[in-house]
Scaffold this motif. Structure first.
Motif, PDB file in Angstrom:
ATOM      1  N   UNK A  67      51.996   5.743 -73.605  1.00 48.71           N
ATOM      2  CA  UNK A  67      50.624   5.034 -73.800  1.00 48.71           C
ATOM      3  C   UNK A  67      51.111   3.362 -74.476  1.00 48.71           C
ATOM      4  N   UNK A  68      52.219   3.276 -75.445  1.00 49.25           N
ATOM      5  CA  UNK A  68      52.465   2.187 -75.996  1.00 49.25           C
ATOM      6  C   UNK A  68      52.963   1.171 -75.140  1.00 49.25           C
ATOM      7  N   UNK A  69      53.527   1.538 -73.899  1.00 53.33           N
ATOM      8  CA  UNK A  69      54.047   0.813 -72.979  1.00 53.33           C
ATOM      9  C   UNK A  69      53.137  -0.069 -72.389  1.00 53.33           C
ATOM     10  N   UNK A  70      51.753   0.469 -72.143  1.00 57.09           N
ATOM     11  CA  UNK A  70      50.817  -0.256 -71.767  1.00 57.09           C
ATOM     12  C   UNK A  70      51.285  -0.756 -70.268  1.00 57.09           C
ATOM     13  N   UNK A  71      51.698   0.292 -69.482  1.00 56.68           N
ATOM     14  CA  UNK A  71      52.173  -0.167 -68.017  1.00 56.68           C
ATOM     15  C   UNK A  71      51.432  -0.057 -66.962  1.00 56.68           C
ATOM     16  N   UNK A  72      52.037  -0.515 -66.007  1.00 59.77           N
ATOM     17  CA  UNK A  72      51.332  -0.455 -64.658  1.00 59.77           C
ATOM     18  C   UNK A  72      52.213   0.889 -63.952  1.00 59.77           C
ATOM     19  N   UNK A  73      51.593   2.035 -63.876  1.00 60.84           N
ATOM     20  CA  UNK A  73      52.068   3.393 -63.464  1.00 60.84           C
ATOM     21  C   UNK A  73      52.215   3.563 -62.301  1.00 60.84           C
ATOM     22  N   UNK A  74      53.442   3.736 -61.487  1.00 59.38           N
ATOM     23  CA  UNK A  74      53.625   4.070 -60.037  1.00 59.38           C
ATOM     24  C   UNK A  74      53.779   5.402 -59.976  1.00 59.38           C
ATOM     25  N   UNK A  75      52.556   6.103 -59.613  1.00 57.02           N
ATOM     26  CA  UNK A  75      52.433   7.424 -59.599  1.00 57.02           C
ATOM     27  C   UNK A  75      53.881   8.253 -58.673  1.00 57.02           C
ATOM     28  N   UNK A  76      54.537   9.324 -59.229  1.00 54.61           N
ATOM     29  CA  UNK A  76      55.752   9.777 -58.331  1.00 54.61           C
ATOM     30  C   UNK A  76      55.340   9.549 -56.827  1.00 54.61           C
ATOM     31  N   UNK A  77      56.325   8.531 -56.304  1.00 59.51           N
ATOM     32  CA  UNK A  77      56.262   8.396 -54.740  1.00 59.51           C
ATOM     33  C   UNK A  77      56.928   9.073 -54.012  1.00 59.51           C
ATOM     34  N   UNK A  78      56.552   8.965 -52.636  1.00 65.21           N
ATOM     35  CA  UNK A  78      57.566   9.547 -51.650  1.00 65.21           C
ATOM     36  C   UNK A  78      58.771   8.629 -51.473  1.00 65.21           C
ATOM     37  N   UNK A  79      59.603   8.969 -50.683  1.00 61.94           N
ATOM     38  CA  UNK A  79      60.889   8.407 -50.492  1.00 61.94           C
ATOM     39  C   UNK A  79      60.530   6.614 -50.208  1.00 61.94           C
ATOM     40  N   UNK A  80      61.007   5.592 -51.005  1.00 63.15           N
ATOM     41  CA  UNK A  80      61.150   4.321 -50.552  1.00 63.15           C
ATOM     42  C   UNK A  80      62.302   3.726 -50.433  1.00 63.15           C
ATOM     43  N   UNK A  81      62.358   2.542 -49.614  1.00 61.61           N
ATOM     44  CA  UNK A  81      63.725   1.863 -49.727  1.00 61.61           C
ATOM     45  C   UNK A  81      63.572   1.078 -50.910  1.00 61.61           C
ATOM     46  N   UNK A  82      64.904   0.474 -50.895  1.00 64.17           N
ATOM     47  CA  UNK A  82      65.225  -0.549 -51.855  1.00 64.17           C
ATOM     48  C   UNK A  82      64.541  -1.872 -51.804  1.00 64.17           C
ATOM     49  N   UNK A  83      64.141  -2.181 -50.450  1.00 66.25           N
ATOM     50  CA  UNK A  83      63.559  -3.167 -50.083  1.00 66.25           C
ATOM     51  C   UNK A  83      62.121  -3.258 -50.479  1.00 66.25           C
ATOM     52  N   UNK A  84      61.516  -1.979 -50.435  1.00 67.11           N
ATOM     53  CA  UNK A  84      59.991  -1.830 -50.717  1.00 67.11           C
ATOM     54  C   UNK A  84      59.878  -1.675 -52.049  1.00 67.11           C
ATOM     55  N   UNK A  85      60.830  -0.917 -52.864  1.00 65.07           N
ATOM     56  CA  UNK A  85      60.743  -0.940 -54.375  1.00 65.07           C
ATOM     57  C   UNK A  85      60.780  -2.441 -55.000  1.00 65.07           C
ATOM     58  N   UNK A  86      61.670  -3.113 -54.423  1.00 57.77           N
ATOM     59  CA  UNK A  86      61.733  -4.552 -55.000  1.00 57.77           C
ATOM     60  C   UNK A  86      60.499  -5.230 -54.630  1.00 57.77           C
ATOM     61  N   UNK A  87      59.914  -5.089 -53.432  1.00 62.03           N
ATOM     62  CA  UNK A  87      58.543  -5.580 -53.259  1.00 62.03           C
ATOM     63  C   UNK A  87      57.428  -5.358 -54.409  1.00 62.03           C
ATOM     64  N   UNK A  88      57.267  -3.984 -54.731  1.00 66.31           N
ATOM     65  CA  UNK A  88      56.455  -3.447 -55.543  1.00 66.31           C
ATOM     66  C   UNK A  88      56.909  -4.243 -56.874  1.00 66.31           C
ATOM     67  N   UNK A 147      59.386  12.770 -59.129  1.00 60.95           N
ATOM     68  CA  UNK A 147      59.172  13.714 -59.083  1.00 60.95           C
ATOM     69  C   UNK A 147      60.342  14.816 -59.124  1.00 60.95           C
ATOM     70  N   UNK A 148      59.984  15.988 -59.745  1.00 59.47           N
ATOM     71  CA  UNK A 148      61.081  16.880 -60.136  1.00 59.47           C
ATOM     72  C   UNK A 148      61.424  17.570 -58.937  1.00 59.47           C
ATOM     73  N   UNK A 149      60.477  17.822 -58.098  1.00 62.11           N
ATOM     74  CA  UNK A 149      60.692  18.380 -56.688  1.00 62.11           C
ATOM     75  C   UNK A 149      61.380  17.449 -55.877  1.00 62.11           C
ATOM     76  N   UNK A 150      62.004  18.148 -54.664  1.00 57.99           N
ATOM     77  CA  UNK A 150      62.701  17.418 -53.832  1.00 57.99           C
ATOM     78  C   UNK A 150      61.730  16.742 -52.680  1.00 57.99           C
ATOM     79  N   UNK A 151      60.609  17.453 -52.434  1.00 60.87           N
ATOM     80  CA  UNK A 151      59.609  16.994 -51.419  1.00 60.87           C
ATOM     81  C   UNK A 151      58.235  17.034 -51.931  1.00 60.87           C
ATOM     82  N   UNK A 152      57.247  16.399 -51.348  1.00 66.58           N
ATOM     83  CA  UNK A 152      55.733  16.351 -51.714  1.00 66.58           C
ATOM     84  C   UNK A 152      55.636  17.736 -51.683  1.00 66.58           C
TER      85      UNK A 152
END
Length: 321
Positions: free
Chosen positions: A21-42, A57-62
């Motif tokens: 909570x102290x980080x006061x972040x924007x939280x990207x909820x554990x997402x599906x697979x993303x490309x490096x280009x999309x991660x960079x864009x976010x 996510x600790x799991x391998x799939x949604x």
């Protein structure tokens, strides 16, 4: 990567979790697979506004889509390089990583209490407004964005071309009723519709065995990754799961009819195996297509299709889903 940028939910007790909570972040909820280009864009969108905490996510799939290649999740290794790069860039804000189980997402959200949340479409089963996380975000008045997993439409189509060959091939082997229903479930798993996957098999019965002719899933149109990128119509309109006014797919039984037509075959006299009872629109079409029998798993629309199709002489049977 510096250990102080990466956290594991299991390593922290209730008091220690205040660090998030102290980080006061924007939280990207554990997402599906993303490309490096999309991660960079976010990151370019959210990092200038403050720290970013991305869930892994600790799991391998949604959850609910286990072993389906179109629903792989993002891994820590996909993010580590960017986190290190941000840390050495001179940016006043940092990218942090938090690993947790998808079943813990509500507890994580309550602990983090981010100033903003980002939810990537297709990172969960069913439409987002039916999930507990959606209601907690509204309860806590946490603003959130529902975003595409792709950089642009070209990437959405490239991803589809990459994943499509990995989807299981359906072998149309003669068998019993149980075999046909298993084929229908396998076909359903090829759909990219994370709000509801449906499968269908059309078979001709010869003596005591069924001979499958086609197998189909409810495919998103105009292409399978379209709703992931452009927006799921049910989510856009906050509609109910069975609302036929808003859906993004050609239904499995209609796709099967098209495949039969391409083969010079019809549904007349054949058995339709479905993972779910037809919706009212499909039921009206099927009433004129002449199937001998429909075997289905889950109910739909208060059994409208059963009443209509039985009046048209179609034998209807529900079996365990």
């Amino acid at each position: 990567m510096a250990s102080d940028l990466s956290f594991d939910w299991l390593d922290y007790d209730a008091d220690m979790k205040r660090i998030f909570r102290a980080l006061k972040p924007t939280f990207i909820v554990a997402p599906r697979e993303l490309s490096q280009a999309r991660l960079t864009q976010l990151l370019k969108t959210y990092l200038p506004k403050g720290n970013v905490l991305i869930g892994i996510a600790r799991e391998h799939y949604v959850l609910g889509f286990e072993n389906q290649p179109q629903f792989k999740v993002l891994t820590e290794s996909d993010v580590e390089y960017l986190a290190g790069k941000v840390a050495t860039s001179g940016s006043p804000h940092l990218l942090y990583i938090l690993t947790y189980s998808q079943r813990e997402e509500v507890d994580v959200l309550r602990a983090v209490k981010p100033k903003h949340a980002v939810v990537v479409r297709g990172s969960y089963q069913y439409v987002f407004h039916r999930r507990p996380l959606y209601h907690v975000l509204n309860e806590k008045r946490i603003p959130f964005d529902l975003v595409t997993p792709f950089r642009d439409e070209a990437e959405a189509k490239t991803y589809l071309a990459h994943v499509a060959p990995q989807l299981p091939k359906i072998k149309l082997i003669p068998g019993g009723e149980t075999d046909m229903l298993e084929l229908a479930h396998k076909a359903a798993a090829n759909s990219f519709d994370y709000s509801l996957q449906v499968g269908c098999v059309v078979a001709a019965k010869k003596i005591s065995r069924y001979h499958p002719l086609v197998a189909a899933d409810n495919s998103v149109v105009p292409y399978q990754t379209y709703a992931l990128h452009a927006g799921n119509s049910r989510e856009e309109h906050l509609s109910e799961a069975h609302d036929s006014n808003y859906y993004d797919t050609i239904h499995a039984e209609m796709k099967a009819l098209i495949q039969l037509s391409d083969m010079g075959e019809t549904l007349r006299g054949k058995t339709l195996f479905l993972t779910m009872l037809p919706c009212p629109n499909c039921a009206r079409t099927l009433s004129q297509a002449g199937p001998k029998e429909i075997v289905y798993g889950l109910d739909h629309s208060d059994g409208y299709a059963v009443q209509l199709l039985e009046q048209c002489g179609v034998k209807m049977r529900k079996v365990a889903a």
